[in-house]
Design an enzyme around this catalytic site. Sequence first.
Site, PDB file in Angstrom:
ATOM      1  N   LYS A  22       0.839  -1.205   0.000  1.00 33.82           N
ATOM      2  CA  LYS A  22       0.000   0.000   0.000  1.00 33.82           C
ATOM      3  C   LYS A  22       0.875   1.256   0.000  1.00 33.82           C
ATOM      4  CE  LYS A  22      -1.779   1.762   4.022  1.00 33.82           C
ATOM      5  NZ  LYS A  22      -1.629   3.208   4.138  1.00 33.82           N
ATOM      6  N   ASN A  23       1.907   1.257   0.857  1.00 33.69           N
ATOM      7  CA  ASN A  23       2.700   2.484   1.020  1.00 33.69           C
ATOM      8  C   ASN A  23       3.614   2.761  -0.157  1.00 33.69           C
ATOM      9  OD1 ASN A  23       1.464   2.967   3.421  1.00 33.69           O
ATOM     10  ND2 ASN A  23       3.077   2.033   4.665  1.00 33.69           N
ATOM     11  N   ARG A  92      -5.965   9.343   3.971  1.00 28.96           N
ATOM     12  CA  ARG A  92      -5.116  10.116   4.875  1.00 28.96           C
ATOM     13  C   ARG A  92      -3.838  10.577   4.183  1.00 28.96           C
ATOM     14  NH1 ARG A  92      -1.596   8.288   8.384  1.00 28.96           N
ATOM     15  NH2 ARG A  92      -2.075   6.125   7.990  1.00 28.96           N
ATOM     16  N   CYS A 116      -5.817  12.862  12.267  1.00 30.75           N
ATOM     17  CA  CYS A 116      -6.335  11.551  11.889  1.00 30.75           C
ATOM     18  C   CYS A 116      -6.344  10.688  13.129  1.00 30.75           C
ATOM     19  CB  CYS A 116      -5.489  10.922  10.803  1.00 30.75           C
ATOM     20  SG  CYS A 116      -3.956  10.252  11.425  1.00 30.75           S
ATOM     21  N   ARG A 121      -1.517  15.491  12.234  1.00 29.58           N
ATOM     22  CA  ARG A 121      -0.694  15.135  11.057  1.00 29.58           C
ATOM     23  C   ARG A 121      -0.072  16.396  10.495  1.00 29.58           C
ATOM     24  NH1 ARG A 121      -0.059   9.666  10.172  1.00 29.58           N
ATOM     25  NH2 ARG A 121       0.146  10.007   7.955  1.00 29.58           N
ATOM     26  N   PRO A 122       0.981  16.909  11.110  1.00 32.21           N
ATOM     27  CA  PRO A 122       1.589  18.127  10.584  1.00 32.21           C
ATOM     28  C   PRO A 122       2.181  17.886   9.195  1.00 32.21           C
ATOM     29  CG  PRO A 122       2.955  17.196  12.335  1.00 32.21           C
ATOM     30  CD  PRO A 122       1.700  16.367  12.270  1.00 32.21           C
ATOM     31  N   ILE A 123       2.172  18.944   8.364  1.00 28.78           N
ATOM     32  CA  ILE A 123       2.809  18.819   7.045  1.00 28.78           C
ATOM     33  C   ILE A 123       3.819  19.950   6.847  1.00 28.78           C
ATOM     34  CG2 ILE A 123       1.002  17.503   5.847  1.00 28.78           C
ATOM     35  CD1 ILE A 123       0.017  20.220   4.703  1.00 28.78           C
ATOM     36  N   ASP A 124       4.267  20.515   7.991  1.00 36.45           N
ATOM     37  CA  ASP A 124       5.199  21.638   7.903  1.00 36.45           C
ATOM     38  C   ASP A 124       6.473  21.283   7.130  1.00 36.45           C
ATOM     39  OD1 ASP A 124       5.393  19.954  10.231  1.00 36.45           O
ATOM     40  OD2 ASP A 124       7.038  21.209  10.932  1.00 36.45           O
ATOM     41  N   LEU A 125       6.982  20.053   7.306  1.00 33.70           N
ATOM     42  CA  LEU A 125       8.223  19.682   6.609  1.00 33.70           C
ATOM     43  C   LEU A 125       7.992  19.637   5.096  1.00 33.70           C
ATOM     44  CD1 LEU A 125       9.463  16.820   8.986  1.00 33.70           C
ATOM     45  CD2 LEU A 125      10.285  19.179   8.892  1.00 33.70           C
ATOM     46  N   ASP A 306       4.260   0.956  11.952  1.00 33.73           N
ATOM     47  CA  ASP A 306       3.112   0.209  11.423  1.00 33.73           C
ATOM     48  C   ASP A 306       3.043  -1.219  11.953  1.00 33.73           C
ATOM     49  OD1 ASP A 306       2.179   2.310   9.950  1.00 33.73           O
ATOM     50  OD2 ASP A 306       2.978   1.624   8.028  1.00 33.73           O
ATOM     51  N   ILE A 328       7.042   7.509  16.933  1.00 33.41           N
ATOM     52  CA  ILE A 328       6.684   8.214  15.692  1.00 33.41           C
ATOM     53  C   ILE A 328       5.358   8.979  15.838  1.00 33.41           C
ATOM     54  CG2 ILE A 328       6.306   7.993  13.193  1.00 33.41           C
ATOM     55  CD1 ILE A 328       9.123   7.108  13.958  1.00 33.41           C
ATOM     56  N   ARG A 398      -8.585  -0.457   4.354  1.00 28.05           N
ATOM     57  CA  ARG A 398      -7.707   0.565   3.762  1.00 28.05           C
ATOM     58  C   ARG A 398      -6.343  -0.020   3.393  1.00 28.05           C
ATOM     59  NH1 ARG A 398      -6.175   4.237   7.724  1.00 28.05           N
ATOM     60  NH2 ARG A 398      -4.631   4.632   6.137  1.00 28.05           N
TER      61      ARG A 398
HETATM   62  C1  UD1 Z   1       4.548   7.327   8.668  1.00 24.23           C
HETATM   63  C2  UD1 Z   1       5.666   6.338   8.914  1.00 24.23           C
HETATM   64  C3  UD1 Z   1       5.609   5.309   7.807  1.00 24.23           C
HETATM   65  C4  UD1 Z   1       4.224   4.680   7.828  1.00 24.23           C
HETATM   66  C5  UD1 Z   1       3.118   5.712   7.699  1.00 24.23           C
HETATM   67  C6  UD1 Z   1       1.731   5.119   7.859  1.00 24.23           C
HETATM   68  C7  UD1 Z   1       7.900   6.748   9.806  1.00 24.23           C
HETATM   69  C8  UD1 Z   1       9.103   7.590   9.795  1.00 24.23           C
HETATM   70  N1  UD1 Z   1       6.939   7.041   8.942  1.00 24.23           N
HETATM   71  O1  UD1 Z   1       4.769   7.936   7.413  1.00 24.23           O
HETATM   72  O2  UD1 Z   1       6.601   4.330   8.023  1.00 24.23           O
HETATM   73  O3  UD1 Z   1       4.099   3.739   6.811  1.00 24.23           O
HETATM   74  O4  UD1 Z   1       3.295   6.694   8.706  1.00 24.23           O
HETATM   75  O5  UD1 Z   1       1.467   4.709   9.154  1.00 24.23           O
HETATM   76  O6  UD1 Z   1       7.823   5.803  10.581  1.00 24.23           O
HETATM   77  N2  UD1 Z   1       6.043  15.112  10.919  1.00 24.23           N
HETATM   78  C9  UD1 Z   1       6.121  16.455  11.189  1.00 24.23           C
HETATM   79  N3  UD1 Z   1       5.980  17.325  10.138  1.00 24.23           N
HETATM   80  C10 UD1 Z   1       5.781  16.908   8.865  1.00 24.23           C
HETATM   81  C11 UD1 Z   1       5.706  15.525   8.612  1.00 24.23           C
HETATM   82  C12 UD1 Z   1       5.835  14.638   9.657  1.00 24.23           C
HETATM   83  O7  UD1 Z   1       6.296  16.863  12.322  1.00 24.23           O
HETATM   84  O8  UD1 Z   1       5.672  17.746   7.962  1.00 24.23           O
HETATM   85  C13 UD1 Z   1       6.167  14.140  12.045  1.00 24.23           C
HETATM   86  C14 UD1 Z   1       4.829  13.479  12.396  1.00 24.23           C
HETATM   87  O9  UD1 Z   1       4.100  14.216  13.328  1.00 24.23           O
HETATM   88  C15 UD1 Z   1       5.259  12.152  12.980  1.00 24.23           C
HETATM   89  C16 UD1 Z   1       6.417  11.809  12.100  1.00 24.23           C
HETATM   90  O10 UD1 Z   1       6.961  13.049  11.622  1.00 24.23           O
HETATM   91  O11 UD1 Z   1       5.726  12.291  14.289  1.00 24.23           O
HETATM   92  C17 UD1 Z   1       5.879  10.906  10.982  1.00 24.23           C
HETATM   93  O12 UD1 Z   1       6.595  11.046   9.924  1.00 24.23           O
HETATM   94  P1  UD1 Z   1       6.243  10.787   8.409  1.00 24.23           P
HETATM   95  O13 UD1 Z   1       7.243   9.786   7.978  1.00 24.23           O
HETATM   96  O14 UD1 Z   1       6.141  12.066   7.737  1.00 24.23           O
HETATM   97  O15 UD1 Z   1       4.781  10.166   8.367  1.00 24.23           O
HETATM   98  P2  UD1 Z   1       4.181   9.409   7.172  1.00 24.23           P
HETATM   99  O16 UD1 Z   1       4.727   9.850   5.888  1.00 24.23           O
HETATM  100  O17 UD1 Z   1       2.722   9.385   7.389  1.00 24.23           O
END
Ligand code: UD1
Length: 417
Positions: A22-23, A92, A116, A121-125, A306, A328, A398
Amino acid sequence: MQKFVIQGGRRLEGEVLVQGAKNSALPILAASLLCDGESVLDNCPRLSDVYAACRILSGLGCRCTLRGHTVQVQAQGMHSSVIPMQLMREMRSSIIFLGAVLGRMGRCELGFPGGCELGPRPIDLHLQALQRMGVRILEDNGVLQCSTPAGLHGAHIHLQFPSVGATENILLAAVLAKGETIVTNAAREPEIIDLASYLRGCGARITGDGSSTLCIQGVKQLTGCTYRIMPDRIAAATWMAAAAVTGGEIALQQVNPADLVSMTDVFEQMRCRICPFREGLYFHSAKCPKAIRSIRTMPYPGFPTDAQAIVMAVLCKAKGTSLMEETIFENRFRHVDALVKMGADIQVAGRAAVIKGVRSMHGAAVQATDLRGGAAMIVAGLGAAGETTVEQIAHIDRGYDSPETVLRGLGAEIRRI
Ligand code: UD1
């Protein structure tokens, strides 16, 4: 509303073909809209999230057809750069369309993903990185208006955290941007390598995927290609966990054992035996799994977040006390109440869970809280005495392609009602 009904206690035995990831499928579907030619994606799992991604592609004007496990995408007719709020909510991870739509159209309008079931779910990065590549972002009432007044250009980007989603968005925006993009502290997950391999098949110039420094040289155009989606690491871990709680013995076909090491290592510590073979592995469960002193979820190659809930379902019946630390996501222990209802002894304190192994678990009526939490409830139900019903299984659909068929093939008694 559908639910799973499980009669626990059957020993699992046999072979299972592991579904496509899926990912990996979702970012590759997003990437397909960057191509002028057609993409044919094989081994695509049939999941509600994949259907949602196809609806997003169709809404943007791409032609998208799903037959069996093959998706064909023809993006030539793409005319829109707007992802409606409703579709953003359905999936999501729809934020990964942002980089791709920007790369193709130079602009994108989409709903802010918000929170979620796993917490905020921050997207600042993602947004900071895209701004460095020339994207102007305005937020208005929960809608993000993104444009590229002077076009997308390459940049040097250091990620403060190796975010999987942000790395994918940068990659998607960079392949057609002008010049070179270098990402340091990039995510190293095998799914990033899979996305880069697909894009290279379409003509992109990417090196360093799988390491923490990614280099992308922008190209003018991408053709489509035929590509096979990699196997799903977390589905593989789920079937291993199901075998482990039932004292079973299974062969997983179509997996890459090297990608699974952080999880197979944990099962080996529980005294399960694992023998890799080409594109697969044999899994023999331990007579009585042993507790694990400490597991901490980490970015790849660490133990994946996961797999946390799924492995916890096995540790509930392990001999001794285990500690599970979730680093995480802040809200990823919501499955614990259901496991406790089934007889587990788990104490949660902040981001740590202490699991004291019990001799046996019993069936109960529970509700899936999220995708992997729901999978953990199925695993626990397979190893519990009596009947377990799992409701709210839309969460499970999902990420798992017909899990009841897979498990019945291994001898489990599970029905979808
Ligand atoms: C994450 C998991 C991924 C998993 C998916 C679904 C990690 C590193 N990533 O990916 O393995 O398959 O969830 O469950 O294990 N964050 C920020 N700002 C951002 C983006 C992320 O602060 O802009 C923080 C999130 O709050 C969280 C962490 O980074 O603490 C998660 O990282 P990220 O890898 O971005 O999440 P996904 O891409 O959803």
